[in-house]
Each structure stands twice: as structure tokens, then as C-alpha cells.
Motif scaffolding. Structure first.
Motif, PDB file in Angstrom:
ATOM      1  N   CYS A  24    -103.718  15.409 -14.285  1.00 50.03           N
ATOM      2  CA  CYS A  24    -104.585  15.225 -15.555  1.00 50.03           C
ATOM      3  C   CYS A  24    -105.100  13.780 -15.593  1.00 50.03           C
ATOM      4  O   CYS A  24    -104.475  12.875 -14.834  1.00 50.03           O
ATOM      5  N   GLU A  26    -104.974  11.544 -17.880  1.00 53.48           N
ATOM      6  CA  GLU A  26    -103.802  10.460 -18.124  1.00 53.48           C
ATOM      7  C   GLU A  26    -102.763  10.152 -17.098  1.00 53.48           C
ATOM      8  O   GLU A  26    -102.444   9.059 -16.992  1.00 53.48           O
ATOM      9  N   HIS A  27    -102.150  11.153 -16.564  1.00 53.96           N
ATOM     10  CA  HIS A  27    -101.418  10.765 -15.353  1.00 53.96           C
ATOM     11  C   HIS A  27    -101.840  10.075 -14.296  1.00 53.96           C
ATOM     12  O   HIS A  27    -101.202   9.310 -13.533  1.00 53.96           O
ATOM     13  N   GLU A  29    -104.333   8.299 -14.031  1.00 52.25           N
ATOM     14  CA  GLU A  29    -104.465   6.606 -14.610  1.00 52.25           C
ATOM     15  C   GLU A  29    -103.402   5.845 -14.579  1.00 52.25           C
ATOM     16  O   GLU A  29    -103.310   4.636 -14.182  1.00 52.25           O
ATOM     17  N   ARG A  30    -102.201   6.388 -14.910  1.00 45.93           N
ATOM     18  CA  ARG A  30    -100.837   5.657 -14.833  1.00 45.93           C
ATOM     19  C   ARG A  30    -100.050   5.718 -13.213  1.00 45.93           C
ATOM     20  O   ARG A  30     -98.967   5.295 -13.449  1.00 45.93           O
ATOM     21  N   SER A  46    -116.642  12.169 -14.463  1.00 44.21           N
ATOM     22  CA  SER A  46    -116.019  12.367 -15.716  1.00 44.21           C
ATOM     23  C   SER A  46    -116.601  12.952 -16.578  1.00 44.21           C
ATOM     24  O   SER A  46    -116.521  13.045 -17.788  1.00 44.21           O
TER      25      SER A  46
END
Length: 99
Positions: A24, A26-27, A29-30, A46
């Protein structure tokens, strides 16, 4: 050599590929890679999902809602037989009764 490896982040996969995993936003990006690895981040669109994406999602929902041949039990009536992290292996309740 392990230290010369590369992790590539890009758009979601369109077909199953070994050693590839969809994340996803969020993951993704991290995401960090092991020391010595290079992380290549490919541009992703996006914007809103495409018509093809929406149609594929609708087809998947229809398929999941369609009753199984032979009138088996509804989805969600399985019995957990194994777990690894957040993933679970389920056996249908009917198979569990037959054992």
C-alpha cells in the motif's frame, strides 16, 4: 553479492511474479532496504484508478460473492489451522468435520 542488491518500488503488479510484493502507499513510502542495498523508486501514477482497475475490482467482488458450485458454506465459515504473522491458513468447516 548480497550487499550489491537492489529493491525497486513501482506501480502495482499486473501479474504474479516471484519475489515481487504489492505494498500500500503508506508501506511503500516507509520501505527501507538492508544496509548496502540501493532503493530505486519508479514514478507511479497516484491519480484515481483507471477504468481497467475499477473493472478488475468489480469483477473480483462479483466472483467472491458468487456461490460456490455444490452449495458449499459461505465465505468466512472456515477454521483456522495455522498462522504465520498476520497471515492465516483456513480450512473450510465442511473439510474440518470430515476429518
Amino acid at each position: 553479492m548480497y550487499a550489491d542488491s537492489t529493491a525497486v518500488l513501482g506501480p502495482l503488479a499486473t501479474y504474479a511474479e516471484p519475489h515481487c510484493y504489492d505494498l500500500c502507499a503508506e508501506h511503500a513510502e516507509r520501505l527501507t532496504a538492508p544496509r548496502g542495498w540501493e532503493v530505486v523508486r519508479l514514478p507511479t501514477d497516484s491519480s484515481a484508478p483507471s477504468t481497467d482497475d475499477l473493472e478488475a475490482l468489480a469483477n473480483a467482488v462479483r466472483e467472491a460473492a458468487r456461490p460456490a458450485p455444490g452449495g458449499t458454506e459461505p465465505v468466512g465459515q472456515g477454521v483456522e489451522v495455522s498462522r504465520r504473522g498476520h497471515l492465516r491458513v483456513l480450512r473450510s468447516a465442511q473439510q474440518q468435520r470430515d476429518r
